[in-house]
Design a protein around this motif. Structure first.
Motif, PDB file in Angstrom:
ATOM      1  N   PRO A  45     -22.381 -34.447 -87.717  1.00  0.00           N
ATOM      2  CA  PRO A  45     -21.577 -35.151 -88.728  1.00  0.00           C
ATOM      3  C   PRO A  45     -20.633 -36.168 -88.092  1.00  0.00           C
ATOM      4  CG  PRO A  45     -21.652 -32.797 -89.193  1.00  0.00           C
ATOM      5  CD  PRO A  45     -22.275 -32.985 -87.846  1.00  0.00           C
ATOM      6  N   ASN A  46     -20.405 -37.252 -88.808  1.00  0.00           N
ATOM      7  CA  ASN A  46     -19.566 -38.341 -88.275  1.00  0.00           C
ATOM      8  C   ASN A  46     -18.233 -37.849 -87.744  1.00  0.00           C
ATOM      9  OD1 ASN A  46     -21.690 -39.743 -89.401  1.00  0.00           O
ATOM     10  ND2 ASN A  46     -20.403 -41.268 -90.397  1.00  0.00           N
ATOM     11  N   ILE A  52     -16.294 -34.356 -79.639  1.00  0.00           N
ATOM     12  CA  ILE A  52     -17.192 -33.965 -78.551  1.00  0.00           C
ATOM     13  C   ILE A  52     -16.529 -34.233 -77.205  1.00  0.00           C
ATOM     14  CG2 ILE A  52     -19.358 -34.537 -77.384  1.00  0.00           C
ATOM     15  CD1 ILE A  52     -19.756 -32.838 -79.855  1.00  0.00           C
ATOM     16  N   GLY A  53     -15.993 -35.446 -77.040  1.00  0.00           N
ATOM     17  CA  GLY A  53     -15.315 -35.794 -75.790  1.00  0.00           C
ATOM     18  C   GLY A  53     -14.066 -34.977 -75.562  1.00  0.00           C
ATOM     19  N   VAL A  54     -13.291 -34.764 -76.632  1.00  0.00           N
ATOM     20  CA  VAL A  54     -12.046 -34.009 -76.513  1.00  0.00           C
ATOM     21  C   VAL A  54     -12.319 -32.592 -76.033  1.00  0.00           C
ATOM     22  CG1 VAL A  54     -10.104 -33.025 -77.796  1.00  0.00           C
ATOM     23  CG2 VAL A  54     -10.813 -35.388 -78.230  1.00  0.00           C
ATOM     24  N   SER A 250     -22.979 -39.159 -73.856  1.00  0.00           N
ATOM     25  CA  SER A 250     -22.942 -40.433 -74.570  1.00  0.00           C
ATOM     26  C   SER A 250     -22.791 -40.180 -76.065  1.00  0.00           C
ATOM     27  CB  SER A 250     -24.223 -41.225 -74.297  1.00  0.00           C
ATOM     28  OG  SER A 250     -24.174 -42.481 -74.950  1.00  0.00           O
ATOM     29  N   ARG A 251     -21.874 -40.921 -76.670  1.00  0.00           N
ATOM     30  CA  ARG A 251     -21.616 -40.782 -78.109  1.00  0.00           C
ATOM     31  C   ARG A 251     -21.982 -42.075 -78.818  1.00  0.00           C
ATOM     32  NH1 ARG A 251     -15.491 -39.226 -77.873  1.00  0.00           N
ATOM     33  NH2 ARG A 251     -15.646 -40.639 -76.108  1.00  0.00           N
ATOM     34  N   HIS A 252     -22.697 -41.937 -79.941  1.00  0.00           N
ATOM     35  CA  HIS A 252     -23.147 -43.075 -80.732  1.00  0.00           C
ATOM     36  C   HIS A 252     -22.591 -42.898 -82.143  1.00  0.00           C
ATOM     37  CE1 HIS A 252     -26.812 -43.906 -77.975  1.00  0.00           C
ATOM     38  NE2 HIS A 252     -26.088 -42.947 -77.408  1.00  0.00           N
ATOM     39  N   ALA A 253     -21.523 -43.583 -82.475  1.00  0.00           N
ATOM     40  CA  ALA A 253     -20.891 -43.315 -83.778  1.00  0.00           C
ATOM     41  C   ALA A 253     -20.051 -44.475 -84.298  1.00  0.00           C
ATOM     42  CB  ALA A 253     -20.016 -42.065 -83.675  1.00  0.00           C
ATOM     43  N   ILE A 254     -20.273 -45.679 -83.781  1.00  0.00           N
ATOM     44  CA  ILE A 254     -19.419 -46.797 -84.194  1.00  0.00           C
ATOM     45  C   ILE A 254     -19.868 -47.334 -85.542  1.00  0.00           C
ATOM     46  CG2 ILE A 254     -18.674 -49.133 -83.630  1.00  0.00           C
ATOM     47  CD1 ILE A 254     -18.841 -48.381 -80.691  1.00  0.00           C
ATOM     48  N   THR A 255     -18.927 -47.421 -86.452  1.00  0.00           N
ATOM     49  CA  THR A 255     -19.159 -48.029 -87.766  1.00  0.00           C
ATOM     50  C   THR A 255     -18.102 -49.090 -87.999  1.00  0.00           C
ATOM     51  OG1 THR A 255     -17.727 -46.481 -88.959  1.00  0.00           O
ATOM     52  CG2 THR A 255     -20.029 -45.829 -88.663  1.00  0.00           C
ATOM     53  N   VAL A 256     -18.240 -49.819 -89.089  1.00  0.00           N
ATOM     54  CA  VAL A 256     -17.187 -50.757 -89.473  1.00  0.00           C
ATOM     55  C   VAL A 256     -16.182 -49.991 -90.316  1.00  0.00           C
ATOM     56  CG1 VAL A 256     -16.635 -52.913 -90.656  1.00  0.00           C
ATOM     57  CG2 VAL A 256     -18.768 -52.708 -89.368  1.00  0.00           C
ATOM     58  N   HIS A 257     -15.225 -49.412 -89.638  1.00  0.00           N
ATOM     59  CA  HIS A 257     -14.123 -48.667 -90.235  1.00  0.00           C
ATOM     60  C   HIS A 257     -14.557 -47.634 -91.258  1.00  0.00           C
ATOM     61  CE1 HIS A 257     -10.516 -51.239 -88.852  1.00  0.00           C
ATOM     62  NE2 HIS A 257     -11.457 -51.170 -87.939  1.00  0.00           N
ATOM     63  N   ILE A 294     -25.266 -38.302 -81.669  1.00  0.00           N
ATOM     64  CA  ILE A 294     -25.426 -39.416 -82.601  1.00  0.00           C
ATOM     65  C   ILE A 294     -24.871 -39.007 -83.962  1.00  0.00           C
ATOM     66  CG2 ILE A 294     -27.068 -40.990 -83.688  1.00  0.00           C
ATOM     67  CD1 ILE A 294     -28.985 -40.445 -81.390  1.00  0.00           C
ATOM     68  N   SER A 295     -24.030 -39.835 -84.533  1.00  0.00           N
ATOM     69  CA  SER A 295     -23.484 -39.540 -85.857  1.00  0.00           C
ATOM     70  C   SER A 295     -24.571 -39.685 -86.912  1.00  0.00           C
ATOM     71  CB  SER A 295     -22.329 -40.487 -86.175  1.00  0.00           C
ATOM     72  OG  SER A 295     -22.827 -41.793 -86.429  1.00  0.00           O
ATOM     73  N   GLU A 296     -24.353 -39.052 -88.042  1.00  0.00           N
ATOM     74  CA  GLU A 296     -25.304 -39.174 -89.157  1.00  0.00           C
ATOM     75  C   GLU A 296     -25.461 -40.633 -89.582  1.00  0.00           C
ATOM     76  OE1 GLU A 296     -27.361 -37.246 -90.561  1.00  0.00           O
ATOM     77  OE2 GLU A 296     -26.758 -35.189 -90.099  1.00  0.00           O
TER      78      GLU A 296
END
Length: 310
Positions: A45-46, A52-54, A250-257, A294-296
């Motif tokens: 989930p987003n 995850i990093g924390v 590696s984290r993949h979760a960037i969105t436009v706000h 990877i985020s949803e």
């Protein structure tokens, strides 16, 4: 309807049409599958992705304190999550004397002069003020153990990590070009065949125009597309430092706000399932022990929505 066929613009770093189309068709249900069992992909989930990093970092710091063992991390910046790590360190009273944090990159000007750690938009400034500076003075390591590339150490930066026994972990995430750190696919400083490219270490590089666009949307630069606010070059670790690390997350979760819009949805597919090539730098992780989260939203199917504009 007649078909309209075209080649990707020559400005696009990776232009293999067959590979692009294959990756574009990867669905949410298929994205976790990979032939390398050490390359572990998980969709979550987003809201969980930032933690995850924390949690991983805190666990490593706790074990370092309990075992009296050195911990060497290569860290991305800027990262608001660092203040949460620091709060937990303080709450648990974890001794961080053995913790070393290396910024994976830092901006540089047109002449290759690296930004000082006093520049408030810089990555090392972010690392020190957001992470090191939020740890209680009685618990934090000496400031010399939280550092980044400088004009004086750029040529030996990789060896500094190596001399400490190498990095235990590196935290990553792909940029719009597929870069990791500032290892750009279209930077002339990293223009080499795959085997030679893998051996390349720290250096000053020319940033991709796509990276300028990506970073101009970051909060530190006003989230306004201010291209001129982003420096033209950077100091960065190289593929050699990524390979030498004992583990990669590696984290993949960037969105436009927080919206469904994500430029990362396509590059995520390319770097996780496309060919391993310097034209997709984070694809290197496919050959290494790595955990990919990877985020949803990033994992969502790629499909048009004609009701939406930008």
């Amino acid at each position: 309807m007649s078909e309209f066929v075209f080649a990707p613009s020559h400005h696009v770093p990776f232009r293999d049409k067959e590979a692009i189309e294959r990756c574009r068709r990867i669905t949410r249900d298929q994205i976790e599958q990979h032939a390398n069992p050490d390359y572990r992909i998980k969709v979550i989930p987003n809201a969980e992705v930032p933690w995850i990093g924390v949690t991983d970092m805190l666990g490593r710091i706790k074990r370092s304190a309990e075992e009296g063992r050195r911990l060497v991390m290569i860290l991305p910046n800027p990262n608001p999550g660092y203040r949460h790590v620091a709060r937990l360190i303080n709450a648990l009273q974890l001794d961080c004397r053995n913790v070393w944090g290396f910024a994976m990159d830092e901006y540089a000007d047109e002449d290759g002069r690296i930004a000082p750690d006093t520049w408030k938009y810089g990555f090392v400034h972010s690392l020190k003020s957001g992470f090191w500076g939020n740890i209680d003075p009685a618990l934090r390591p000496p400031e010399k153990q939280f550092l980044g590339p400088t004009d004086e150490n750029i040529d030996s930066y990789g060896k500094m990590i190596e001399d400490l026994g190498g990095a235990d972990v590196i935290y990553l995430g792909p940029g719009w070009t597929g870069h990791l750190a500032f290892i750009e696919p279209d930077a002339p400083e990293f223009d080499a065949p795959l085997d030679e490219w893998k051996q390349m270490g720290t250096r000053i590089v020319t940033l991709s125009p796509y990276t300028l666009a990506q970073n101009s949307l970051h909060g530190s630069f006003g989230m306004s597309g201010d291209l001129a606010a982003v420096p033209p070059k950077a100091a960065t670790i190289g593929p050699a430092e990524v390979i030498a690390a004992r583990h990669r997350i590696s984290r993949h979760a960037i969105t436009v706000h927080g919206t469904h819009t994500s430029w990362q949805r396509m590059i995520t597919r390319l770097v996780t399932h496309g060919p391993v090539t310097p034209r997709l730098p984070e694809s290197l992780l496919q050959t290494l022990r790595s955990d990919i989260y990877i985020s949803e939203t990033a994992a969502a199917n790629i499909e048009p929505d004609f009701e939406k504009g930008y």
